[in-house]
Scaffold this active site. Structure first.
Site, PDB file in Angstrom:
ATOM      1  N   TYR A 144       9.730   8.549 -44.121  1.00  0.00           N
ATOM      2  CA  TYR A 144       9.664  10.004 -44.257  1.00  0.00           C
ATOM      3  C   TYR A 144       8.201  10.436 -44.266  1.00  0.00           C
ATOM      4  O   TYR A 144       7.395   9.923 -45.048  1.00  0.00           O
ATOM      5  CB  TYR A 144      10.345  10.438 -45.552  1.00  0.00           C
ATOM      6  CG  TYR A 144      10.332  11.929 -45.786  1.00  0.00           C
ATOM      7  CD1 TYR A 144      11.116  12.779 -45.021  1.00  0.00           C
ATOM      8  CD2 TYR A 144       9.533  12.495 -46.784  1.00  0.00           C
ATOM      9  CE1 TYR A 144      11.114  14.155 -45.242  1.00  0.00           C
ATOM     10  CE2 TYR A 144       9.524  13.868 -47.015  1.00  0.00           C
ATOM     11  CZ  TYR A 144      10.305  14.691 -46.240  1.00  0.00           C
ATOM     12  OH  TYR A 144      10.297  16.049 -46.457  1.00  0.00           O
ATOM     13  N   ASP A 239       0.754   6.404 -43.203  1.00  0.00           N
ATOM     14  CA  ASP A 239       1.133   7.449 -44.147  1.00  0.00           C
ATOM     15  C   ASP A 239       1.059   6.830 -45.543  1.00  0.00           C
ATOM     16  O   ASP A 239       1.967   6.148 -45.987  1.00  0.00           O
ATOM     17  CB  ASP A 239       2.555   7.948 -43.835  1.00  0.00           C
ATOM     18  CG  ASP A 239       3.046   8.976 -44.843  1.00  0.00           C
ATOM     19  OD1 ASP A 239       2.370   9.192 -45.874  1.00  0.00           O
ATOM     20  OD2 ASP A 239       4.122   9.548 -44.611  1.00  0.00           O
ATOM     21  N   LYS A 267       0.083  13.073 -53.255  1.00  0.00           N
ATOM     22  CA  LYS A 267       0.456  12.531 -54.558  1.00  0.00           C
ATOM     23  C   LYS A 267      -0.747  12.316 -55.474  1.00  0.00           C
ATOM     24  O   LYS A 267      -1.296  13.256 -56.009  1.00  0.00           O
ATOM     25  CB  LYS A 267       1.257  11.235 -54.400  1.00  0.00           C
ATOM     26  CG  LYS A 267       2.412  11.296 -53.417  1.00  0.00           C
ATOM     27  CD  LYS A 267       3.513  12.235 -53.844  1.00  0.00           C
ATOM     28  CE  LYS A 267       4.690  12.174 -52.886  1.00  0.00           C
ATOM     29  NZ  LYS A 267       5.729  13.150 -53.203  1.00  0.00           N
TER      30      LYS A 267
END
Length: 427
Positions: A144, A239, A267
């Site tokens: 994702y 990613d 994050k």
């Protein structure tokens, strides 16, 4: 435990917010029941609207690596707030965090801050396309990269076909430029490259996947991708929205010793506030406006509050590298306890772990999306709600990694293992 107030708040939220939530996984659709509304959090604990105290294993899906309401971050944000919350102009703190981030991450010279992981990945792909002059990208089933149109693609009719949209609103025109490979399967990547010669700009991957549970790359897989990219003039995008500054100071690149061409972050780099970033070597990053032709912009990019939170978080991790070993040791301890409890049952299971990421699957070996999807979801639902009833908050989906935070004590881990042992027996 009772969740009367959470239920009432959810009923009210559904009147005004689609599905009652602002991100789908929060709705508990994957596990059944109604979501918990959190009131506050401190350290390793969540406190919900009904007064229940929960040991937290999502850490806001990763960023709370040092625990909730980490006081130095809180103080930095409060101090910066008093000077103004947004300017839409350059600030010194943007350069400070950029300099620190570049010093911590291997193989990058410059970094640009954005507002989310989705925005970072979307911008990285645009940059790769602009830099290479090629349109297509390869992504992996189960990885994702946010909800940008290019990433919301499902498998097509065969290994060498382009994918098709898996969300209304994503056009076939967008889908044709996204090719879907299988995680941990180099042959599927080779087939796509062979069928689309000189058309692929980038391969984007979570080097350690976190959105089909924790999935670890097989030996030679990432090395193979690196070689394929070198051989075919394709950019390799890591990613690291989840893994960056969590698995090591330099993220998965450092831990796994693999060089990426572009790296995306989120994050942890925001310290709990909305931040994303993407970074690369000079020749790639200088292709961005205002130096180059690839456009990317954002009024709130480099927001001073987010920069203050992120800088404080990164400084703490930079000055205390032992935190990564502490987190890995705690995760290994939890793994051992869960393993023992599951071994004593008759359940089929596998536990995947790397660093402070871990996941439990009620199936045999899990190494890609297809094998993760074979998990016994009815067991997971019962396991999730059983653990919740014992005061343990796990990701409300079998397809999400658990994220440990360093505020967790070994007493917390023992409580979690004891709860798991009890719940597993009931399964």
């Amino acid at each position: 435990m009772e969740y009367k107030r959470s239920s009432a708040l959810f009923a009210e939220a559904k009147k005004y917010i689609p599905g009652g939530v602002n991100s789908p996984v929060r709705a508990f659709n994957a596990v059944g029941g109604e979501p918990i509304f959190v009131k506050q959090a401190k350290g390793a604990y969540l406190y919900d609207e009904d007064g229940n105290k929960l040991i937290d294993y999502i850490a806001s899906w990763g960023p709370m690596i040092l625990g909730h309401a980490f006081q130095p971050v809180v103080n930095a944000v409060i101090e910066k707030t008093q000077l103004g919350t947004s300017f839409g102009m350059p600030t010194q703190i943007e350069t400070e965090i950029a300099k620190l981030a570049v010093s911590m991450v291997p193989n990058v010279d410059k970094i640009r801050f954005v507002n989310s992981g989705t925005e970072a990945c979307m911008s990285a792909v645009r940059l790769a396309r602009g830099f290479t002059g090629k349109d297509k990208i390869i992504k992996f089933a189960g990885c994702y990269h946010g909800h940008s149109d290019s990433f919301l693609i499902q498998a097509g009719s065969g290994a060498v076909t382009f994918g098709s949209p898996n969300s209304p609103g994503v056009t076939q025109g967008t889908a044709k430029d996204t090719l879907l490979a299988r995680y941990n399967d180099l042959e599927s990547v080779k087939a796509l490259i062979e069928a689309n010669k000189n058309e692929i700009s980038a391969i984007i991957i979570e080097p350690v996947a976190g959105n089909m549970g924790c999935i670890i790359p097989k030996k030679g897989f990432l090395e193979g991708l690196r070689k394929l990219c070198d051989d075919h003039k394709i950019l390799l995008i890591f990613d690291e929205v989840m893994t960056g500054f969590r698995l090591a100071q330099g993220g998965a690149q450092e831990l796994l010793n693999i060089k990426a061409d572009i790296v995306t972050f989120g994050k942890v780099i925001g310290g709990g506030l909305p931040v994303g970033a993407f970074a690369a070597r000079n020749e790639i990053m200088d292709y961005l406006a205002p130096l180059g032709p690839v456009y990317q912009a954002g009024t709130l990019s480099g927001n001073p509050l987010a920069m203050a939170a992120g800088l404080t978080m990164l400084k703490t991790l930079f000055e205390h590298e032992d935190i990564f070993k502490s987190l890995a040791d705690k995760t290994a301890y939890l793994h051992q306890g869960l393993e023992k409890a599951l071994e004593e049952s008759e359940l089929t299971y596998t536990i995947n772990r790397l660093g402070s990421m871990i996941s439990v699957h009620f199936t045999e070996e899990v190494y890609d999306f297809e094998t993760a999807a074979k998990g016994n979801n009815s067991y997971f639902k019962k396991f999730f709600h059983g653990m919740l009833n014992e005061g343990i908050y796990l990701p409300p989906s079998a397809f999400e990694s658990w994220f440990l935070n360093n505020a967790l004590t070994y007493e917390d881990l023992d409580k979690t293992i004891d709860a798991a042992t009890k719940v597993i027996k009931s399964l």
